[in-house]
Enzyme design. Structure first.
Site, PDB file in Angstrom:
ATOM      1  N   HIS A 270     -17.856 -55.679   7.750  1.00 45.23           N
ATOM      2  CA  HIS A 270     -16.845 -54.640   7.937  1.00 45.23           C
ATOM      3  C   HIS A 270     -16.148 -54.852   9.264  1.00 45.23           C
ATOM      4  CE1 HIS A 270     -14.968 -50.689   8.088  1.00 45.23           C
ATOM      5  NE2 HIS A 270     -15.188 -50.647   6.795  1.00 45.23           N
ATOM      6  N   ASP A 327     -19.142 -50.691  -0.581  1.00 40.46           N
ATOM      7  CA  ASP A 327     -18.910 -51.268  -1.908  1.00 40.46           C
ATOM      8  C   ASP A 327     -20.127 -51.997  -2.477  1.00 40.46           C
ATOM      9  OD1 ASP A 327     -16.166 -50.516  -2.103  1.00 40.46           O
ATOM     10  OD2 ASP A 327     -15.677 -52.084  -0.669  1.00 40.46           O
TER      11      ASP A 327
HETATM   12  N1  CMC Z   1     -19.945 -62.982   3.700  1.00 39.15           N
HETATM   13  C1  CMC Z   1     -20.124 -64.071   4.494  1.00 39.15           C
HETATM   14  N2  CMC Z   1     -19.610 -64.175   5.743  1.00 39.15           N
HETATM   15  C2  CMC Z   1     -18.902 -63.142   6.193  1.00 39.15           C
HETATM   16  C3  CMC Z   1     -18.690 -61.989   5.435  1.00 39.15           C
HETATM   17  C4  CMC Z   1     -19.244 -61.939   4.136  1.00 39.15           C
HETATM   18  N3  CMC Z   1     -19.071 -60.869   3.368  1.00 39.15           N
HETATM   19  N4  CMC Z   1     -17.930 -61.121   6.136  1.00 39.15           N
HETATM   20  C5  CMC Z   1     -17.681 -61.710   7.306  1.00 39.15           C
HETATM   21  N5  CMC Z   1     -18.268 -62.930   7.352  1.00 39.15           N
HETATM   22  C6  CMC Z   1     -18.280 -63.869   8.490  1.00 39.15           C
HETATM   23  C7  CMC Z   1     -16.914 -64.551   8.635  1.00 39.15           C
HETATM   24  O1  CMC Z   1     -16.866 -65.726   7.870  1.00 39.15           O
HETATM   25  C8  CMC Z   1     -16.880 -64.804  10.106  1.00 39.15           C
HETATM   26  O2  CMC Z   1     -17.735 -65.892  10.378  1.00 39.15           O
HETATM   27  P1  CMC Z   1     -17.293 -67.027  11.429  1.00 39.15           P
HETATM   28  O3  CMC Z   1     -17.311 -66.351  12.753  1.00 39.15           O
HETATM   29  O4  CMC Z   1     -18.319 -68.095  11.271  1.00 39.15           O
HETATM   30  O5  CMC Z   1     -15.918 -67.487  11.034  1.00 39.15           O
HETATM   31  C9  CMC Z   1     -17.559 -63.567  10.712  1.00 39.15           C
HETATM   32  O6  CMC Z   1     -18.447 -63.102   9.682  1.00 39.15           O
HETATM   33  C10 CMC Z   1     -16.596 -62.448  11.100  1.00 39.15           C
HETATM   34  O7  CMC Z   1     -15.867 -62.078   9.930  1.00 39.15           O
HETATM   35  P2  CMC Z   1     -14.330 -61.781   9.889  1.00 39.15           P
HETATM   36  O8  CMC Z   1     -13.798 -62.232   8.570  1.00 39.15           O
HETATM   37  O9  CMC Z   1     -13.662 -62.293  11.121  1.00 39.15           O
HETATM   38  O10 CMC Z   1     -14.358 -60.190   9.953  1.00 39.15           O
HETATM   39  P3  CMC Z   1     -13.190 -59.178   9.600  1.00 39.15           P
HETATM   40  O11 CMC Z   1     -13.434 -57.962  10.387  1.00 39.15           O
HETATM   41  O12 CMC Z   1     -11.867 -59.860   9.767  1.00 39.15           O
HETATM   42  O13 CMC Z   1     -13.383 -58.908   8.026  1.00 39.15           O
HETATM   43  C11 CMC Z   1     -14.164 -57.990   5.993  1.00 39.15           C
HETATM   44  C12 CMC Z   1     -14.014 -57.784   7.519  1.00 39.15           C
HETATM   45  C13 CMC Z   1     -14.660 -56.691   5.400  1.00 39.15           C
HETATM   46  C14 CMC Z   1     -12.791 -58.330   5.403  1.00 39.15           C
HETATM   47  C15 CMC Z   1     -15.158 -59.124   5.737  1.00 39.15           C
HETATM   48  O14 CMC Z   1     -16.418 -58.783   6.242  1.00 39.15           O
HETATM   49  C16 CMC Z   1     -15.268 -59.472   4.251  1.00 39.15           C
HETATM   50  O15 CMC Z   1     -14.474 -60.251   3.737  1.00 39.15           O
HETATM   51  N6  CMC Z   1     -16.271 -58.882   3.504  1.00 39.15           N
HETATM   52  C17 CMC Z   1     -16.388 -59.103   2.080  1.00 39.15           C
HETATM   53  C18 CMC Z   1     -15.417 -58.201   1.339  1.00 39.15           C
HETATM   54  C19 CMC Z   1     -15.839 -56.741   1.370  1.00 39.15           C
HETATM   55  O16 CMC Z   1     -16.980 -56.426   1.104  1.00 39.15           O
HETATM   56  N7  CMC Z   1     -14.877 -55.854   1.658  1.00 39.15           N
HETATM   57  C20 CMC Z   1     -15.112 -54.405   1.679  1.00 39.15           C
HETATM   58  C21 CMC Z   1     -14.973 -53.824   3.037  1.00 39.15           C
HETATM   59  S1  CMC Z   1     -15.630 -52.164   3.217  1.00 39.15           S
HETATM   60  C22 CMC Z   1     -14.765 -51.070   2.195  1.00 39.15           C
HETATM   61  C23 CMC Z   1     -13.313 -51.290   2.087  1.00 39.15           C
HETATM   62  O17 CMC Z   1     -12.582 -51.430   3.052  1.00 39.15           O
HETATM   63  O18 CMC Z   1     -12.847 -51.309   0.960  1.00 39.15           O
END
Ligand code: CMC
Length: 389
Positions: A270, A327
């Site tokens: 998140h 989720d």
């Molecule tokens: N699985 C594997 N690695 C992950 C995940 C995941 N679900 N989420 C983040 N990471 C890793 C990402 O690859 C990065 O690693 P590195 O530093 O090696 O590149 C690190 O964690 C930081 O992640 P980020 O993508 O920079 O974080 P963000 O704040 O930009 O993204 C997010 C947040 C929710 C989009 C992301 O965690 C994600 O894609 N999660 C899966 C989709 C999901 O479950 N979304 C629902 C969010 S909550 C309810 C809503 O908003 O609807």
């Protein structure tokens, strides 16, 4: 000053002030208008929290009664709008149907949607809260190829929604109180989450002076993506794929860690929570209880728990503060209730609607609301001449 900071994804930029929702992502705290989400989920109702979000205080019994009554009186859709559903392809995704129909709904109220007229604004809060669940249920029925039911306004908000989704023509529909209570709790958990992508979309559209229908239909589209609300659908598809492939959960987690084919653990991570999502805690705690009460035994729930356990004890997830988000467990519960996977994000949208309306209203009332207009850093070519012919 002429200085433009580059902030991809708005990681460090506040787009607004707000009095609605407070989140402390490090501590895993979520409060609406000061009230902890745990207390609201345990004691309140969907419409009571909606009022709280929109108008700032808990309603009195009279205010809540009147609000509920007005919403019940506005559930009907114009008959012509039904033709709209039949014009869409039978395989249309319910989120696309919901957003398009919300846009279509606006055409009936174009002369009653002046953002500067408080009566219009309040009336459209009622209209959207009343009619969107009906549209959502129609989107579900369209996906199933079943006939639409008319709302039964003797029923409460969630009960009416369940009947519209699962009732069939000419047969009485018996409400399962366990299911109604569980769904209401899930909807409450989704009501607002400050400046997430869909809410920011709603506010950006509102900042142009566009009305609530325009803003909400844009918000629905923003919610549909798998990184946002679409994640609840993606989690269930992910669990199904792991089961069908015969791959072990541990091997799947390895692939996530190695970022093989960009595979992610959906329902994890998140932008704001660097701790357990407080909503996910409540959902997880109720998953066993609800499935048991509904008499459903779903191996996908055990698989989700195994995934969580392996991930939370792994250095990759620990070092990045990745925990289950709202989720992760909701899909298993929606499935046990009988909702098809493609409808899961529609349920998120119905839950989030009060938040969108509250944030639209705050944006519009405050007129902090300069038009939203981010800057860019231009990195394209310098001036050059069009080739002479
Ligand atoms: N699985 C594997 N690695 C992950 C995940 C995941 N679900 N989420 C983040 N990471 C890793 C990402 O690859 C990065 O690693 P590195 O530093 O090696 O590149 C690190 O964690 C930081 O992640 P980020 O993508 O920079 O974080 P963000 O704040 O930009 O993204 C997010 C947040 C929710 C989009 C992301 O965690 C994600 O894609 N999660 C899966 C989709 C999901 O479950 N979304 C629902 C969010 S909550 C309810 C809503 O908003 O609807």
């Amino acid at each position: 000053t002429g200085y433009t900071a580059l902030d991809y994804g708005f990681v460090n930029t506040a787009s607004t002030k707000s009095e609605i929702t407070y989140i402390d992502g490090e501590a895993g705290i979520l409060r609406h208008r000061g009230y902890p989400i745990e207390q609201l989920a345990a004691n309140s109702s969907f419409l009571e929290v909606a009022w709280l979000l929109i108008y700032g205080e808990l309603p009195t019994a009279d205010e809540l009664g009147e609000f509920d009554e007005k919403i019940r009186r506005h559930t009907l859709l114009h008959e012509d709008l039904k033709r709209f559903f039949s014009a869409l392809p039978s395989g249309a995704h319910p989120m696309a149907v919901l957003s398009s129909a919300t846009s279509a709904l606006s055409t009936y109220y174009s002369d009653q949607s002046d953002p500067d007229n408080p009566d219009h604004v309040d009336m459209n809060i009622i209209r959207l809260l009343a009619k969107l669940p009906v549209i959502a249920a129609y989107a579900h029925k369209t996906a199933n190829g079943q006939a639409f039911l008319y709302p039964d306004n003797s029923l409460g908000y969630v009960e009416n929604f369940l009947r519209l989704n699962f009732g069939v023509m000419s047969e009485p529909y018996e409400i399962n109180p366990v299911m109604a209570k569980a769904l209401e709790r899930l909807l409450i958990l989704h009501e607002d989450h400050e400046q997430n992508a869909s809410t920011s979309t709603v506010r950006l559209v509102a900042s142009t002076g566009a009305n609530q229908f325009a803003s909400v239909s844009a918000g629905i589209q923003a919610l549909s993506g798998p990184l946002h609300g679409g994640a609840n659908e993606a989690v269930l598809r992910m669990l199904g794929q792991i089961r069908d492939s015969g791959e072990s959960v541990a091997r799947f987690v390895e692939r996530v860690k190695n970022k093989e084919d960009g595979v992610k653990l959906m329902g994890f991570g998140h932008r704001v929570y660097k701790n357990y999502d407080p909503r996910a805690k409540i959902v997880k705690a109720s998953a066993d209880e609800v499935l048991e009460a509904l008499g459903v035994n779903d191996p996908l729930l055990d698989m989700a728990k195994e995934l969580e356990e392996i991930a939370l004890s792994d250095e990759y997830f620990q070092s990045r503060n990745l925990y289950p988000n709202v989720d992760f467990y909701t899909g298993v519960i929606y499935k046990a209730m009988g909702f098809p996977t493609s409808v899961f994000t529609v349920l998120f949208a119905i839950g989030r609607l009060p938040g969108w309306l509250a944030q639209w209203r705050e944006q519009n009332l405050d007129r902090q609301g300069k038009i939203g207009r981010p800057q860019q850093l231009y990195v394209g070519p310098a001036e050059r001449d069009y080739p002479a012919k």
